[in-house]
Design a protein around this motif. Structure first.
Motif, PDB file in Angstrom:
ATOM      1  N   LEU A 303       6.879  -1.257   5.286  1.00  0.00           N
ATOM      2  CA  LEU A 303       8.097  -2.097   5.554  1.00  0.00           C
ATOM      3  C   LEU A 303       8.564  -2.468   4.143  1.00  0.00           C
ATOM      4  N   GLU A 304       9.959  -2.783   4.006  1.00  0.00           N
ATOM      5  CA  GLU A 304      10.701  -3.686   2.949  1.00  0.00           C
ATOM      6  C   GLU A 304      10.299  -2.765   1.699  1.00  0.00           C
ATOM      7  N   LYS A 305       9.692  -3.205   0.387  1.00  0.00           N
ATOM      8  CA  LYS A 305       9.757  -2.487  -0.678  1.00  0.00           C
ATOM      9  C   LYS A 305       8.097  -2.187  -0.992  1.00  0.00           C
ATOM     10  N   ALA A 306       7.352  -1.932  -0.012  1.00  0.00           N
ATOM     11  CA  ALA A 306       6.175  -2.016  -0.178  1.00  0.00           C
ATOM     12  C   ALA A 306       5.925  -0.563  -0.237  1.00  0.00           C
ATOM     13  N   THR A 307       4.426  -0.260  -1.167  1.00  0.00           N
ATOM     14  CA  THR A 307       3.807   0.984  -1.341  1.00  0.00           C
ATOM     15  C   THR A 307       2.482   1.393  -0.549  1.00  0.00           C
ATOM     16  N   LEU A 308       2.527   2.545  -0.078  1.00  0.00           N
ATOM     17  CA  LEU A 308       1.300   2.870   0.787  1.00  0.00           C
ATOM     18  C   LEU A 308       0.688   4.209   0.320  1.00  0.00           C
ATOM     19  N   THR A 309      -0.292   4.540  -0.015  1.00  0.00           N
ATOM     20  CA  THR A 309      -0.826   5.992  -0.311  1.00  0.00           C
ATOM     21  C   THR A 309      -2.336   5.947   0.268  1.00  0.00           C
ATOM     22  N   PHE A 310      -2.128   7.121   1.114  1.00  0.00           N
ATOM     23  CA  PHE A 310      -3.325   7.650   1.815  1.00  0.00           C
ATOM     24  C   PHE A 310      -3.671   8.919   0.940  1.00  0.00           C
ATOM     25  N   ASN A 311      -4.914   9.044   0.529  1.00  0.00           N
ATOM     26  CA  ASN A 311      -5.645  10.329   0.061  1.00  0.00           C
ATOM     27  C   ASN A 311      -6.877  10.549   1.065  1.00  0.00           C
ATOM     28  N   GLY A 312      -6.629  11.688   1.642  1.00  0.00           N
ATOM     29  CA  GLY A 312      -7.724  12.110   2.397  1.00  0.00           C
ATOM     30  C   GLY A 312      -8.355  13.092   2.007  1.00  0.00           C
ATOM     31  N   ILE A 313      -9.690  13.089   1.703  1.00  0.00           N
ATOM     32  CA  ILE A 313     -10.384  14.335   0.860  1.00  0.00           C
ATOM     33  C   ILE A 313     -11.779  14.949   1.837  1.00  0.00           C
ATOM     34  N   GLY A 314     -11.542  15.949   2.264  1.00  0.00           N
ATOM     35  CA  GLY A 314     -12.779  16.574   2.821  1.00  0.00           C
ATOM     36  C   GLY A 314     -13.678  17.504   1.850  1.00  0.00           C
ATOM     37  N   LEU A 334       9.770   2.139   7.524  1.00  0.00           N
ATOM     38  CA  LEU A 334      10.872   1.447   8.375  1.00  0.00           C
ATOM     39  C   LEU A 334      11.792   0.896   7.112  1.00  0.00           C
ATOM     40  N   SER A 335      11.729   1.296   5.933  1.00  0.00           N
ATOM     41  CA  SER A 335      12.782   1.051   4.980  1.00  0.00           C
ATOM     42  C   SER A 335      13.119   2.387   4.107  1.00  0.00           C
ATOM     43  N   ASP A 336      14.345   2.234   3.495  1.00  0.00           N
ATOM     44  CA  ASP A 336      14.658   3.141   2.435  1.00  0.00           C
ATOM     45  C   ASP A 336      14.168   3.035   1.073  1.00  0.00           C
ATOM     46  N   GLN A 337      13.735   1.708   1.260  1.00  0.00           N
ATOM     47  CA  GLN A 337      13.075   1.204  -0.302  1.00  0.00           C
ATOM     48  C   GLN A 337      11.851   1.265  -0.378  1.00  0.00           C
ATOM     49  N   ALA A 338      10.984   1.539   0.467  1.00  0.00           N
ATOM     50  CA  ALA A 338       9.647   1.783   0.594  1.00  0.00           C
ATOM     51  C   ALA A 338       9.226   3.158  -0.215  1.00  0.00           C
ATOM     52  N   ARG A 339       7.847   3.146  -0.800  1.00  0.00           N
ATOM     53  CA  ARG A 339       7.230   4.289  -1.156  1.00  0.00           C
ATOM     54  C   ARG A 339       5.947   4.756  -0.574  1.00  0.00           C
ATOM     55  N   SER A 340       5.841   6.079  -0.254  1.00  0.00           N
ATOM     56  CA  SER A 340       4.572   6.436   0.251  1.00  0.00           C
ATOM     57  C   SER A 340       4.216   7.798  -0.353  1.00  0.00           C
ATOM     58  N   ASP A 341       2.825   8.031  -0.149  1.00  0.00           N
ATOM     59  CA  ASP A 341       2.169   9.542  -0.403  1.00  0.00           C
ATOM     60  C   ASP A 341       1.077   9.617   0.490  1.00  0.00           C
ATOM     61  N   ALA A 342       1.141  10.678   1.112  1.00  0.00           N
ATOM     62  CA  ALA A 342      -0.153  11.270   1.921  1.00  0.00           C
ATOM     63  C   ALA A 342      -0.576  12.523   1.445  1.00  0.00           C
ATOM     64  N   ASN A 343      -1.716  12.266   0.719  1.00  0.00           N
ATOM     65  CA  ASN A 343      -2.108  13.562   0.167  1.00  0.00           C
ATOM     66  C   ASN A 343      -3.608  14.148   0.736  1.00  0.00           C
ATOM     67  N   PRO A 344      -3.320  15.334   1.435  1.00  0.00           N
ATOM     68  CA  PRO A 344      -4.638  15.764   2.012  1.00  0.00           C
ATOM     69  C   PRO A 344      -5.339  16.623   0.715  1.00  0.00           C
ATOM     70  N   ILE A 345      -6.634  16.823   0.610  1.00  0.00           N
ATOM     71  CA  ILE A 345      -7.329  17.413  -0.096  1.00  0.00           C
ATOM     72  C   ILE A 345      -8.475  17.857   0.486  1.00  0.00           C
ATOM     73  N   LEU A 346      -8.697  19.354   0.458  1.00  0.00           N
ATOM     74  CA  LEU A 346      -9.731  20.051   0.991  1.00  0.00           C
ATOM     75  C   LEU A 346     -10.512  20.757  -0.017  1.00  0.00           C
ATOM     76  N   LEU A 347     -11.927  20.506  -0.291  1.00  0.00           N
ATOM     77  CA  LEU A 347     -12.687  21.090  -1.453  1.00  0.00           C
ATOM     78  C   LEU A 347     -13.876  21.827  -0.618  1.00  0.00           C
ATOM     79  N   ILE A 348     -13.936  23.289  -0.411  1.00  0.00           N
ATOM     80  CA  ILE A 348     -14.726  24.036   0.275  1.00  0.00           C
ATOM     81  C   ILE A 348     -15.474  25.050  -0.446  1.00  0.00           C
ATOM     82  N   ASP A 349     -16.854  24.443  -0.472  1.00  0.00           N
ATOM     83  CA  ASP A 349     -17.750  25.434  -1.372  1.00  0.00           C
ATOM     84  C   ASP A 349     -18.904  26.296  -0.486  1.00  0.00           C
ATOM     85  N   GLU A 350     -18.286  26.369   0.856  1.00  0.00           N
ATOM     86  CA  GLU A 350     -19.107  27.264   1.584  1.00  0.00           C
ATOM     87  C   GLU A 350     -18.448  28.046   2.561  1.00  0.00           C
ATOM     88  N   ASN A 351     -18.790  29.310   3.030  1.00  0.00           N
ATOM     89  CA  ASN A 351     -17.905  29.917   3.576  1.00  0.00           C
ATOM     90  C   ASN A 351     -18.065  29.880   5.275  1.00  0.00           C
TER      91      ASN A 351
END
Length: 418
Positions: A303-314, A334-351
């Motif tokens: 809402l309003e001028k808030a900032t929310l960042t989600f980092n999802g790391i698997g 719900l506001s055009d002055q808000a800021r957000s990031d949704a960052n999906p990160i996958l690190l796969i070291d096995e087949n």
């Protein structure tokens, strides 16, 4: 002087030598360590600790306990424990739920074994600071093969400018089964600026089943770092359902280490940001065990001028054959002055694994609004219904109806201020 103050705090509480020494080692590391990495969140200039270790005075803002159910519960106001309740039949089975320093006397070997075992004191600057400066906390111990059907409640109120630095340790024995609800909340005289550094460790031993629900409602004057870590043995599971409803600036780490074969972690996070606050949430599942499963579901509203960042790391470690890592992060603005990031990160070291991710940021669907308003609802009511539906996948996981209702009321309150 600060190092000496930490030593005096340890002596005043008769802390064992291993803990007193660990505090000193952590203090010596603070300046040389970096802050934890929370992608796309600028928190390096935040005040996350003033270098004091003090205790709060007994509070006048003690809740009324006359109408409480007779289930396992611990309530702290500041650093003081004001209520502790354990049914006789659970005490006879060896269940312990008490403040941190009492646990050092009741179950000293277990506290020494598991304290700071899911996060190391020298992992980063905030972990070292926490180890040196935590001033209160709680320990919940469930022995092997004990199942508790009623929800267990840990309620922690912040009500002054005393640093809110808590360590909460939950040890679920082999094949135990529990449902735990945690509340972090500002109340009463919490108008002065304060900092919080909170670490929650959940140790789920082989076959343990833990349902962990939390509602974070720290006030606008509290700048907080909240770390919740799970450590899972063979065939253990933790179902996390966390409501991030704070008013001030917050960075959070929600991590699960799937060490055991067949272990399973579900992380459901709902967040609501408003005003000018910044909330950065790092949610990670690391698959070490074969056939381990990690799911991340994050939904947020801004809402309003808030900032929310989600980092999802698997992260699937080499050797974790048959592992599964899935994640989804979605943000509703719900506001055009808000800021957000949704960052999906996958690190796969096995087949021989499966993994996937999804992320989206958007505004309320016009078709949803049109449908609801065509049924006679005004715009504000329709918008609230859309938001409640969007966040409902986490809210329904909260085990106590009164708390679910409280979370919905919090959402309604924030939306009504728009």
């Amino acid at each position: 002087m600060t190092k000496e103050t930490i030593k005096l705090f340890s002596e005043m509480h008769a802390e064992p030598s291993w803990l007193a020494e660990l505090r000193q080692k952590a203090f010596d590391k603070i300046e040389s360590l970096e802050l934890p990495v929370i992608e796309r969140v600028k928190f390096h200039r935040w005040n996350l600790g003033d270098g004091t270790i003090t205790e709060s005075e007994p509070s006048a803002n003690v809740p009324d306990f006359t109408a409480l159910d007779n289930h396992l519960k611990l309530v702290q106001v500041g650093t003081q424990t004001v209520f502790e309740q354990i049914p006789v039949e659970l005490a006879e089975q060896g269940v312990v739920f008490t403040d941190f320093h009492s646990a050092l006397e009741e179950i000293p070997e277990l506290v020494e074994e598991f304290f700071m075992s899911s996060v190391k004191y020298d992992d980063d600057k905030l972990a070292a600071y926490h180890t040196a400066y935590f001033n209160s906390g709680a320990v919940l111990y469930i022995p092997d093969n004990v199942e508790i059907t009623e929800p267990i409640e840990g309620i922690f109120y912040q009500d002054s400018d005393v640093p809110f630095n808590k360590h909460i340790l939950i040890i679920a024995g082999k094949n135990s089964k529990i449902s735990y609800l945690e509340r972090l909340e500002s109340r009463g005289g919490a108008s002065a600026k304060a900092t919080a550094n909170i670490t929650v460790e959940v140790i789920a031993r082989s076959g343990a089943q833990v349902k962990f629900a939390a509602i974070d409602r720290l006030g606008e004057n509290v700048t907080a770092y909240i770390s919740r870590r799970g450590k899972l043995g063979n065939d253990a599971s933790i179902d996390w359902a966390i409501g991030v409803m704070n008013e001030g600036n917050v960075v959070a780490d929600f991590d699960s280490d799937l060490l055991g074969n067949g272990s399973h972690a579900d992380l459901k996070v709902v967040a609501l940001s408003s005003g000018r606050q910044v909330q950065g949430i790092d949610t990670r599942v690391t698959n070490y065990g074969c056939n381990s499963i990690g799911n991340i579901l994050q939904h947020g509203v801004i809402l309003e001028k808030a900032t929310l960042t989600f980092n999802g790391i698997g992260h699937i470690i080499k050797g974790a054959k048959g592992a599964d890592a899935q994640q989804e992060s979605r943000v509703l603005m719900l506001s055009d002055q808000a800021r957000s990031d949704a960052n999906p990160i996958l690190l796969i070291d096995e087949n021989d694994v499966t993994a996937g991710h999804a992320a989206s940021i958007g505004q309320v669907d016009p078709e949803d609004m049109y449908y609801l308003m065509s049924r006679g609802l005004d715009k504000a009511t329709a918008e609230r219904l859309v938001v409640r539906g969007f966040l409902g996948s986490v809210i329904v996981e909260i085990p106590v109806k009164e708390v679910r209702d409280e979370m919905i009321a919090t959402i309604e309150e924030k939306l009504s201020k728009r």
